[in-house]
Design an enzyme around this catalytic site. Sequence first.
Site, short mmCIF file in Angstrom:
data_model
loop_
_atom_site.label_atom_id
_atom_site.label_comp_id
_atom_site.label_asym_id
_atom_site.label_seq_id
_atom_site.Cartn_x
_atom_site.Cartn_y
_atom_site.Cartn_z
N HIS A 15 59.63 45.28 55.13
CA HIS A 15 60.82 45.08 55.98
C HIS A 15 61.20 43.53 55.79
O HIS A 15 60.55 42.77 56.68
CB HIS A 15 60.54 45.40 57.54
CG HIS A 15 61.71 45.13 58.31
ND1 HIS A 15 62.04 46.03 59.50
CD2 HIS A 15 62.66 44.36 58.59
CE1 HIS A 15 62.96 45.67 60.02
NE2 HIS A 15 63.35 44.57 59.43
N HIS A 17 64.73 40.58 55.46
CA HIS A 17 65.92 40.45 55.39
C HIS A 17 66.35 39.28 54.19
O HIS A 17 66.00 38.11 54.33
CB HIS A 17 66.72 39.78 56.47
CG HIS A 17 66.65 40.99 57.60
ND1 HIS A 17 67.48 41.93 58.05
CD2 HIS A 17 65.47 41.37 58.34
CE1 HIS A 17 67.21 42.43 58.91
NE2 HIS A 17 66.17 42.44 59.17
N LYS A 99 68.41 53.45 57.19
CA LYS A 99 68.01 52.52 58.38
C LYS A 99 69.01 52.90 59.67
O LYS A 99 70.17 52.68 59.36
CB LYS A 99 68.09 51.08 57.95
CG LYS A 99 67.83 50.13 59.04
CD LYS A 99 66.36 49.73 59.56
CE LYS A 99 66.23 49.10 60.59
NZ LYS A 99 65.99 47.64 60.48
N HIS A 136 65.19 50.76 63.93
CA HIS A 136 65.17 49.71 64.93
C HIS A 136 65.24 50.23 66.22
O HIS A 136 66.50 50.76 66.69
CB HIS A 136 66.39 48.90 64.63
CG HIS A 136 66.41 47.38 65.60
ND1 HIS A 136 66.37 46.36 65.29
CD2 HIS A 136 66.65 47.55 67.02
CE1 HIS A 136 66.22 45.44 66.23
NE2 HIS A 136 66.32 46.33 67.39
N HIS A 174 59.37 47.02 63.20
CA HIS A 174 58.61 45.71 64.00
C HIS A 174 58.42 46.13 65.42
O HIS A 174 58.99 45.99 66.57
CB HIS A 174 59.88 44.84 64.18
CG HIS A 174 61.24 45.31 64.20
ND1 HIS A 174 61.58 46.33 65.33
CD2 HIS A 174 62.28 44.89 63.40
CE1 HIS A 174 63.00 46.30 65.10
NE2 HIS A 174 63.43 45.52 63.98
N ASP A 247 59.71 41.30 58.93
CA ASP A 247 61.01 41.14 59.34
C ASP A 247 61.47 39.80 59.28
O ASP A 247 62.17 39.10 60.36
CB ASP A 247 61.11 41.45 60.92
CG ASP A 247 62.62 41.85 61.34
OD1 ASP A 247 63.40 41.89 60.64
OD2 ASP A 247 62.61 41.76 62.68
O1 DOR Z 1 65.49 39.50 65.05
C1 DOR Z 1 66.06 40.06 64.15
N1 DOR Z 1 66.90 39.77 63.25
N2 DOR Z 1 65.99 41.54 64.31
C2 DOR Z 1 66.80 42.40 63.71
O2 DOR Z 1 66.54 43.36 63.74
C3 DOR Z 1 67.87 41.89 62.49
C4 DOR Z 1 67.39 40.42 62.20
C5 DOR Z 1 68.54 39.92 61.50
O3 DOR Z 1 69.01 40.49 60.54
O4 DOR Z 1 68.92 38.66 61.73
ZN ZN Z 2 64.90 43.27 60.46
#
Ligand code: DOR
Ligand code: ZN
Length: 345
Positions: A15, A17, A99, A136, A174, A247
Amino acid sequence: MTFKSLKITRPDDWHVHLREGNLLKAVINHSTRVNQRCIVMPNLNDPITTTLKGIDYIKKINLLSNNNFSPLLPCYLTEDLDLIDFSKGLDENIFIGAKLYPNEATTNSKYGISSTEKIYPALEILEKKDKILLIHGEKVDSEIDIFDREKYYIDQELSLIRKTFPNLRIVLEHVSSKYGAEYVNYSPNIAGTITPHHMMLTKKDVFLDKSINPHHFCMPVVKNEEDLIALRNFATSGNKKFFLGTDSAPHPIEFKVPNLKSKPGIFSAPCSIEIYASIFDEEKSLDNLEKFCSINGPKFYKLPVNADQIELIEERWTVPEYTIHQEIKIKNFMGGKELNWKLKA
Ligand code: DOR
Ligand code: ZN
């Protein structure tokens, strides 16, 4: 003084980004330096809801990474998803699964789900094809305390999804609470990712004496000490239902401070494997680090375990304060702080 060194099978991050454009360029090496595979989240500004967008995004990542690295992408579920295209994307392995973002639960979730029943046809496809649903798990409702969102999602949404689709394999992303971790532990067909920050922080690290620390603001929000302890216990126990998912979620600093609408997300990729190692060391569970980082994830996803290894060494180092690339500046989680473990270059 003896220094420890530890070799483990190369990890994967289930997981993360990676974003796009210059932000992608700024952060990608921090994930590829250690992981063989990453599940790259589809919540871009224009979310990845079609195979075409998926192919394009994977191409962009591959152009910036080495040949050994594999990005794995879940489709961003919407209530009006093109189900023929979705099925094709799963069959052709463009999508590893899907997702589910509840509507307005976090960054770029405005196309997310308001009524779970509306995506039952998509969930049926996932169940039939034995593809993973990544969730989520937070119920967004003005009546529900932000600290209780995970519990309410589990009780009101997830339990119904599981009852309706008993063979659907799910990852609760998470996991942030004792309640959530215990639910994952006793429920069949569910696993959970655990982030470094949910095992490092409590709400006291967000809500300070007279201010708020925006760099510790994420979704789900970090909770109480008993939650942190439960997450540490499950992660470090070797329990096969829990595995690595950082995450890591970078935002340029101007979207974090000073800002009344600070974006949720903690950028841990520059030191996440090192934090995990430090936590497992603190919990006297280094023997289980490999299971959490490199074995439990691929087993749940029914993918091969990686063939090569990484080496971690016990050596004090200071995490750089920021990641900077061209005009982009991101605050690193633990930036300026010392860690006891380091990835051997
Ligand atoms: O804190 C977070 N940031 N939680 C998420 O689920 C998404 C992520 C984001 O994309 O910034
Ligand atoms: Zn995330």
